[in-house]
Design an enzyme around this catalytic site. Structure first.
Site, short mmCIF file in Angstrom:
data_model
loop_
_atom_site.label_atom_id
_atom_site.label_comp_id
_atom_site.label_asym_id
_atom_site.label_seq_id
_atom_site.Cartn_x
_atom_site.Cartn_y
_atom_site.Cartn_z
N GLU A 172 0.81 -1.23 0.00
CA GLU A 172 0.00 0.00 0.00
C GLU A 172 0.84 1.28 0.00
O GLU A 172 0.80 2.06 0.96
CB GLU A 172 -0.95 0.01 1.21
CG GLU A 172 -1.91 -1.16 1.25
CD GLU A 172 -2.99 -1.01 2.33
OE1 GLU A 172 -2.97 -0.02 3.08
OE2 GLU A 172 -3.88 -1.89 2.39
N GLU A 362 -5.39 -8.60 1.46
CA GLU A 362 -5.90 -8.17 2.77
C GLU A 362 -7.38 -7.90 2.64
O GLU A 362 -7.82 -7.25 1.69
CB GLU A 362 -5.24 -6.86 3.26
CG GLU A 362 -3.88 -7.01 3.86
CD GLU A 362 -3.30 -5.67 4.36
OE1 GLU A 362 -4.06 -4.82 4.85
OE2 GLU A 362 -2.07 -5.50 4.23
#
Ligand code: FCB
Length: 454
Positions: A172, A362
């Site tokens: 990320e 995730e």
């Protein structure tokens, strides 16, 4: 709550990979052991007011010492794949040399995983940048940091590469760039719009240099990156809101995906980087665009965007409207439960970029239900997982090339600026005793995984 895992959705293919995810800073602790040096998150935690409960990652889940117990639990719950991150500050000394003690920790971890039949999936950078790189090179605002990342990648490839079949460079990068340098709510806590775009550029450059450096050492590792693209819906149909939602998606998605495929940023983002534009050098795009073996997509929620109002929002081109808990369920951290977004955002990306095979790296919910009489019944998380896995199974059945799912997270852990106030684990952690208690959601997943493999 119906805890029955008999799926009310299409079955996943038998070869579908099931795993759980964690990150070094969030679980390891052992912060001062084995020659480990501080990361920017250690420094950030030490600044008053940065972390909601004034906590830090010094002990966290003490996974540094308890990894055998945690891996045994993983195996018992039926996870066959484990996504974790390597702490740069543990394996590379400040002078750039290898830290044998730190490497040894990961070797022992990998031994234990192998013993339990769990396949490792490592991430090189999950936000814990060495603090000395922040001091000497301005962290991600300095081009040198991208080169240091490549050196770190090559070192891991040499030292641990034979044990790591699949490796992601970054987790990320949007969070490191924009939460860290625009909103300033994550380390290093900078608040400057052009800086966030410069950081984003250097992160993607680091990714590209890291892939090159790794491949120069080993050719047999599957390499990729983990992103958190977002679906940003306009608050209303008004053209100003629609334009704001587009700006939010450009920042969230295009800034990271365009360079991966050798494409120049949208003009709006080049405008926002302002005077730093000349630090994006000719040839950088080609470095960013290394062939990818996979992409990891993290999904939690969507955003609702509105035309900007305040000065800082005008610089960004949008403002986010918080979800209305009266209209839609939100998790304990306040994020809207929006399972449809998983499919909508994935299809949007596939229409725009030629993505390699996808792993859902995730997904999960903050549900702070406590342990009562030795049990933790977490209906919010269970409902969240059920609805998102139903969505995912439909996507797989419809032919989208999604090969696996990692729940976030195995354990309750240090949730960044929220400290320990938000619990994302399928296993409860009592931070005073370090006692682990699998929650109802873990047992539900256990059944689902075993029936889907049958
Ligand atoms: C993601 C992060 C992960 C965790 C979850 C809740 O953005 O990658 O470390 O904090 O959110």
């Amino acid at each position: 709550m119906n805890n029955d895992a008999s799926p009310t959705f299409p079955a996943f293919p038998a070869a579908f990979e099931w795993g759980c995810a964690t990150a070094a800073f969030q679980i390891e602790g052992g912060a001062l052991e084995g020659g480990k040096h501080p990361s920017i998150w250690d420094d950030f935690c030490a600044q008053p007011g940065r972390i909601k409960d004034a906590s830090d990652g010094l002990v966290a889940c003490d996974h540094f010492h308890r990894y055998p117990e945690d891996i045994a639990l993983m195996a018992e719950l039926g996870f066959r794949h484990y996504r974790f991150s390597i702490a740069w500050t543990r394996v590379v000394r400040e002078d750039g040399s290898a830290n044998p003690e730190g490497l040894d920790f990961y070797r022992r971890l990998l031994d234990e995983l192998e013993r339990r039949g769990i396949t490792p999936n490592a991430t090189l950078f999950h936000w814990d940048l060495p603090a000395h790189l922040q001091r000497t090179h301005g962290g991600w605002l300095g081009r040198e940091t991208a080169h240091r990342f490549a050196d770190y990648a090559a070192l891991v490839a040499r030292e641990l590469g034979d044990r790591l079949p699949r490796v992601a460079t970054l987790n990320e990068p949007w969070c490191s760039a924009f939460l860290g340098h625009d909103l300033g709510v994550f380390a290093p806590g900078v608040q400057d719009r052009p800086s966030s775009l410069l950081a984003a550029h250097h992160l993607m450059l680091a990714h590209g240099l890291g892939v090159q450096a790794w491949r120069a050492v080993r050719g047999d590792t599957r390499l990729g990156i983990v992103l958190n693209p977002e679906l940003c819906d306009p608050a209303t149909e008004a053209p100003a809101d629609v334009a704001a939602a587009r700006m939010a998606e450009l920042e969230r998605n295009d800034v990271f995906l365009d360079p991966l495929f050798g494409r120049e940023w949208p003009a709006e983002m080049i405008e926002q980087i302002g005077a730093f534009a000349d630090q994006r050098l000719p040839g950088d795009l080609a470095i960013c665009a290394q062939p990818l073996d996979f992409i990891g997509l993290n999904y939690y929620t969507r955003s609702i965007a509105q035309a900007p109002d305040r000065e800082d929002e005008r610089r960004r081109g949008y403002r986010f409207v918080p979800p209305d808990p009266q209209r839609r369920a939100v998790t304990d951290i306040g994020w809207e439960v929006y399972p449809e977004g998983l499919e909508r955002v994935t299809r949007k990306l596939l229409a725009q970029w030629p993505l390699p095979p996808i792993w859902s790296t995730e997904n999960g919910a903050a549900d702070n239900t406590p342990v009562v009489d030795g049990a933790c019944d977490d209906p919010l998380r269970l409902g969240y997982l059920r609805s998102h896995l139903a969505q995912l199974s439909g996507m797989v059945a419809a032919g989208l090339d999604i090969r696996g799912y990692y729940v976030w997270s195995l354990l309750d852990n240090f949730e960044w600026a929220q400290g320990y106030s938000q619990r994302f684990g399928v296993v409860h952690v009592d931070y005073a005793t370090q006692c682990r208690t699998p929650k109802a959601s873990a047992r539900w997943l256990q059944q689902l995984m075993s029936s889907s493999r049958a």
